[in-house]
Structures are given as structure tokens and as C-alpha cells.
Design a protein around this motif. Structure first.
Motif, PDB file in Angstrom:
ATOM      1  N   VAL A   1      15.242  -3.350  -5.015  1.00 43.98           N
ATOM      2  CA  VAL A   1      14.311  -2.369  -4.458  1.00 43.98           C
ATOM      3  C   VAL A   1      15.024  -1.713  -3.287  1.00 43.98           C
ATOM      4  O   VAL A   1      16.016  -2.244  -2.764  1.00 43.98           O
ATOM      5  N   THR A   2      14.540  -0.569  -2.878  1.00 44.28           N
ATOM      6  CA  THR A   2      15.130   0.137  -1.740  1.00 44.28           C
ATOM      7  C   THR A   2      14.218  -0.013  -0.531  1.00 44.28           C
ATOM      8  O   THR A   2      13.023   0.308  -0.594  1.00 44.28           O
ATOM      9  N   ILE A   3      14.791  -0.523   0.557  1.00 42.22           N
ATOM     10  CA  ILE A   3      14.038  -0.735   1.795  1.00 42.22           C
ATOM     11  C   ILE A   3      14.187   0.490   2.703  1.00 42.22           C
ATOM     12  O   ILE A   3      15.301   0.970   2.940  1.00 42.22           O
ATOM     13  N   LYS A   4      13.052   0.981   3.195  1.00 41.92           N
ATOM     14  CA  LYS A   4      13.051   2.075   4.171  1.00 41.92           C
ATOM     15  C   LYS A   4      11.907   1.839   5.142  1.00 41.92           C
ATOM     16  O   LYS A   4      10.732   1.973   4.788  1.00 41.92           O
ATOM     17  N   GLY A   5      12.258   1.430   6.371  1.00 41.03           N
ATOM     18  CA  GLY A   5      11.235   1.123   7.360  1.00 41.03           C
ATOM     19  C   GLY A   5      10.723  -0.300   7.202  1.00 41.03           C
ATOM     20  O   GLY A   5      11.234  -1.085   6.400  1.00 41.03           O
ATOM     21  N   ASN A   6       9.692  -0.651   8.003  1.00 45.36           N
ATOM     22  CA  ASN A   6       9.119  -1.987   7.886  1.00 45.36           C
ATOM     23  C   ASN A   6       7.600  -1.923   7.934  1.00 45.36           C
ATOM     24  O   ASN A   6       7.011  -0.861   8.150  1.00 45.36           O
ATOM     25  N   VAL A   7       6.994  -3.077   7.703  1.00 47.11           N
ATOM     26  CA  VAL A   7       5.545  -3.137   7.539  1.00 47.11           C
ATOM     27  C   VAL A   7       4.795  -2.595   8.757  1.00 47.11           C
ATOM     28  O   VAL A   7       3.694  -2.043   8.628  1.00 47.11           O
ATOM     29  N   TYR A   8       5.395  -2.690   9.957  1.00 46.28           N
ATOM     30  CA  TYR A   8       4.712  -2.203  11.155  1.00 46.28           C
ATOM     31  C   TYR A   8       4.545  -0.691  11.150  1.00 46.28           C
ATOM     32  O   TYR A   8       3.677  -0.149  11.848  1.00 46.28           O
ATOM     33  N   ASP A   9       5.396  -0.006  10.349  1.00 50.19           N
ATOM     34  CA  ASP A   9       5.248   1.450  10.264  1.00 50.19           C
ATOM     35  C   ASP A   9       3.918   1.847   9.629  1.00 50.19           C
ATOM     36  O   ASP A   9       3.471   2.993   9.763  1.00 50.19           O
TER      37      ASP A   9
ATOM     38  N   PRO B   1       0.797  -1.239   0.000  1.00 53.22           N
ATOM     39  CA  PRO B   1       0.000   0.000   0.000  1.00 53.22           C
ATOM     40  C   PRO B   1       0.824   1.280   0.000  1.00 53.22           C
ATOM     41  O   PRO B   1       0.351   2.321  -0.470  1.00 53.22           O
ATOM     42  N   THR B   2       2.045   1.223   0.524  1.00 54.77           N
ATOM     43  CA  THR B   2       2.817   2.457   0.687  1.00 54.77           C
ATOM     44  C   THR B   2       4.043   2.508  -0.214  1.00 54.77           C
ATOM     45  O   THR B   2       4.915   3.359  -0.027  1.00 54.77           O
ATOM     46  N   ALA B   3       4.133   1.609  -1.190  1.00 51.66           N
ATOM     47  CA  ALA B   3       5.287   1.603  -2.089  1.00 51.66           C
ATOM     48  C   ALA B   3       5.261   2.830  -2.994  1.00 51.66           C
ATOM     49  O   ALA B   3       4.200   3.302  -3.410  1.00 51.66           O
ATOM     50  N   LYS B   4       6.454   3.347  -3.280  1.00 53.21           N
ATOM     51  CA  LYS B   4       6.602   4.452  -4.224  1.00 53.21           C
ATOM     52  C   LYS B   4       7.735   4.103  -5.183  1.00 53.21           C
ATOM     53  O   LYS B   4       8.906   4.116  -4.795  1.00 53.21           O
ATOM     54  N   GLY B   5       7.359   3.758  -6.418  1.00 55.71           N
ATOM     55  CA  GLY B   5       8.381   3.348  -7.383  1.00 55.71           C
ATOM     56  C   GLY B   5       9.063   2.076  -6.927  1.00 55.71           C
ATOM     57  O   GLY B   5       8.419   1.043  -6.737  1.00 55.71           O
ATOM     58  N   LYS B   6      10.373   2.157  -6.677  1.00 52.16           N
ATOM     59  CA  LYS B   6      11.128   0.993  -6.215  1.00 52.16           C
ATOM     60  C   LYS B   6      11.369   1.037  -4.704  1.00 52.16           C
ATOM     61  O   LYS B   6      12.137   0.227  -4.175  1.00 52.16           O
ATOM     62  N   LYS B   7      10.727   1.980  -4.010  1.00 49.88           N
ATOM     63  CA  LYS B   7      10.897   2.092  -2.562  1.00 49.88           C
ATOM     64  C   LYS B   7       9.746   1.395  -1.843  1.00 49.88           C
ATOM     65  O   LYS B   7       8.587   1.527  -2.234  1.00 49.88           O
ATOM     66  N   MET B   8      10.085   0.675  -0.778  1.00 53.21           N
ATOM     67  CA  MET B   8       9.075  -0.061  -0.018  1.00 53.21           C
ATOM     68  C   MET B   8       9.599  -0.347   1.379  1.00 53.21           C
ATOM     69  O   MET B   8      10.785  -0.161   1.670  1.00 53.21           O
ATOM     70  N   LYS B   9       8.708  -0.817   2.231  1.00 50.43           N
ATOM     71  CA  LYS B   9       9.090  -1.220   3.580  1.00 50.43           C
ATOM     72  C   LYS B   9       9.324  -2.725   3.618  1.00 50.43           C
ATOM     73  O   LYS B   9       8.727  -3.481   2.841  1.00 50.43           O
TER      74      LYS B   9
END
Length: 321
Positions: free
Chosen positions: A303-311, A191-199
Motif C-alpha cells: 500500500v502507499t502511505i501518505k500522511g498519518n491518522v492524526y491528519d 475512512p480516508t483510503a483511496k484504492g491502495k493509498k492510506m495514512k
């Protein structure tokens, strides 16, 4: 000689035919391969003395692991091998386990992406021959009597034109090449992915496209096998055999449906603990068979990871009545 192939795969098995004497088009050589009770014969093989070329058979391996003995015979010349043992092996996936919220890997360091030996192009040659005419007059002087002639007759040349030409051989080169592209992206359900960025903790999807070019397509195969490895397992221990969703010389691949996916998605779930930064998947693409051997390729994407699903889960205060 021995060769290793995977089950249920189109492959090409080759040996070398050489000759100490000219093999002419009017008396060409033929080579017969006997595989799994069937015979495959190459005809109209020519070559000049002292030369050689590949001869081959394209066949489909059995669906179960086994040894297949291939016998080879030729009407002329010498074969490098008159028998090839094909080791047909199964391609097994080591499916990654379902990530859980309690998984930890505090000492994790991002591993180097592997690079297996690859072959993106190869070539081979086949001899052909063309008759180059050389017409030469062969004299044949004969005495022809003529009544009434003072000389009694004359010498006449009853010769004929004779083609003293020869076969001219050409070494024709054929080529095959493999190109491919791999795309790794957050799954459409993130739900919160932007381009290649995701949690971390969400799934990634893969799309792998290929293009095989060949001088003679009937002599080669498209890409048939792709295996993807992941950084959380140090690119070993667990891997996924990709699903070939389109066949042929423009074959494409995706993840198989993940049995742990609630929505039946074609994804690989990243571990919740994966640190912020680049998450790179590695794929080895193979089983592109040609008379000169197998083509293969190393492919990566990230992909680039920033944060996790709990965020993405916000727990707010509740009103108490």
C-alpha cells in the motif's frame, strides 16, 4: 534420513526404490510405510532392471511437536532408506505489539524485501509395463501312421503358437505446480483510503489465493501455511501466521482477527511513524507437499502511505458562551 514437518499438517514422505532385475506386473513389488501405528502399502510397483522410482506415503502429522519414526519395507528391490525420522515442529506466531501514538523510529530506512528459496513446480515418474505379444510357431514334427498308405504314413507338424513377447516398460511423468496471488489493501474501516493509498496508523488487510495443480491430486496437498512479515520490523522479529479460511487445492488465507482491533477486524496495524512511501508486506507460502518434495512461493504486495491518522482528526475552535 530425516525430514522436518509442521504440526497438524498433511505431508508426503518419499524414498527411492531401485531394482537390479526386472519387476514384472504378474509379480509386482509392494512397499509398506509404518507411521504412528498405522501401515500404508503401495502395490503393483513395476520397473525394468537397473532403474528406480520414488515411493511415498501421504499422512497427517500430530498436533504436538515430536519425533516420528517411519519404517519402510519392500517385497522386492532396494530402498534408499528403510527408516525416516520426521521432526514435527510447532509453527509459532510472533505477534506484533499494538502500535502506540508515542512509538518512534527516527532512523528507520526501508529494508529490502527478502526472498526465500521457492519451488513453484516439480515432477516425478512412475514405471508401468505393457505386454507386447510376439507369436512364434514352434514346430513339432511327428510321424503319423496311416494303414493302407504305400508310405505307411506321413510326417505332420504338431507344433503350436507360442507368445514369445516381452514386457515393455514406460516411464510416466507426473507434475505438480503452485500459483498464488497476494493482495494487500487498506482495511474497509479506513475512512480516508483511496484504492491502495492510506495514512499510517490504520490497518491493512490481506487476501492470499492459491491454486495447486497436480496430475494426481490424491498424491499431493493444497497450500497449508502462509507467514507474513512486515517492513517496520525489517521482515524479522515479528510475523503473523495467516488464517487458512478455505482449504484444498484453492486454499485462501487472511490475517487472523487482531486482538487490538476495536471492531474485531482481520488487520495488521501500520505504525504511526511509518514514513510516506511504499509499505510492502512479504509472505512465504509453503506446505504444498508432493512425492517430489514441497512447493513454496514468495509473495509481496504493497500500500502507499501518505500522511498519518492524526491528519484525519481536525481540532477546530470552540465557541465560548
Amino acid at each position: 534420513d530425516t525430514a522436518t514437518y509442521r504440526c497438524d499438517t498433511d505431508v508426503v514422505t518419499s524414498v527411492v526404490l531401485s531394482s537390479d532385475s526386472d519387476i514384472y506386473p504378474d509379480k509386482p513389488a509392494k512397499v509398506t510405510f509404518r507411521v504412528l501405528g498405522r501401515s500404508y502399502t503401495l502395490t503393483d510397483i513395476v520397473m525394468p532392471a537397473g532403474e528406480s522410482q520414488l515411493v511415498w506415503v501421504k499422512w497427517h502429522t500430530p498436533k504436538t511437536p515430536q519425533k516420528v519414526n517411519i519404517s519402510v519395507s519392500s517385497s522386492k528391490g532396494n530402498l534408499s532408506d528403510d527408516e525416516v525420522t520426521a521432526n514435527v515442529v510447532s509453527l509459532e506466531e510472533k505477534t506484533p505489539p499494538d502500535p502506540t501514538a508515542t512509538d518512534r523510529n527516527d532512523g528507520f530506512k526501508t529494508p529490502d524485501v527478502p526472498s526465500t528459496a521457492q519451488c513453484l513446480a516439480n515432477s516425478w515418474s512412475v514405471w508401468s509395463a505393457e505386454w507386447i505379444p510376439n507369436w512364434v510357431w514352434h514346430e513339432d514334427w511327428q510321424w503319423h501312421e496311416h494303414k493302407g498308405w504305400e508310405s505307411g504314413g506321413e510326417w505332420e507338424d504338431d507344433g503350436e503358437w507360442v507368445d514369445e513377447g516381452e514386457w515393455e516398460y514406460t516411464d510416466n511423468t507426473y507434475r505438480a505446480s503452485l500459483s498464488a496471488d497476494m493482495s494487500l489493501k487498506p482495511d474497509d474501516k479506513v475512512p480516508t483510503a483511496k484504492g491502495k493509498k492510506m495514512k499510517s496508523g490504520y490497518g491493512v488487510k490481506i487476501n492470499l489465493t492459491t491454486n495447486v495443480k497436480s496430475s494426481v491430486k490424491s498424491w499431493t496437498t493444497g497450500a497449508q501455511t502462509a507467514i507474513t512479515y512486515f517492513p517496520e520490523f525489517e521482515y524479522k522479529t515479528y510475523w503473523r501466521v495467516l488464517d487458512r479460511v478455505t482449504d484444498g487445492f484453492s486454499a485462501s488465507f487472511e490475517f487472523k482477527t487482531n486482538k487490538y482491533s476495536t471492531y474485531g477486524r482481520r488487520v495488521h496495524f501500520t505504525p504511526l511513524w511509518y514514513p510516506d512511501g511504499t509499505y510492502t508486506a512479504y509472505t512465504y507460502l509453503e506446505d504444498v507437499w508432493t512425492p517430489a518434495g514441497m512447493l513454496s512461493a514468495n509473495l509481496t504486495d504493497y500500500v502507499t502511505i501518505k500522511g498519518n491518522v492524526y491528519d484525519d482528526w481536525h481540532v477546530g475552535p470552540q465557541m465560548v458562551k
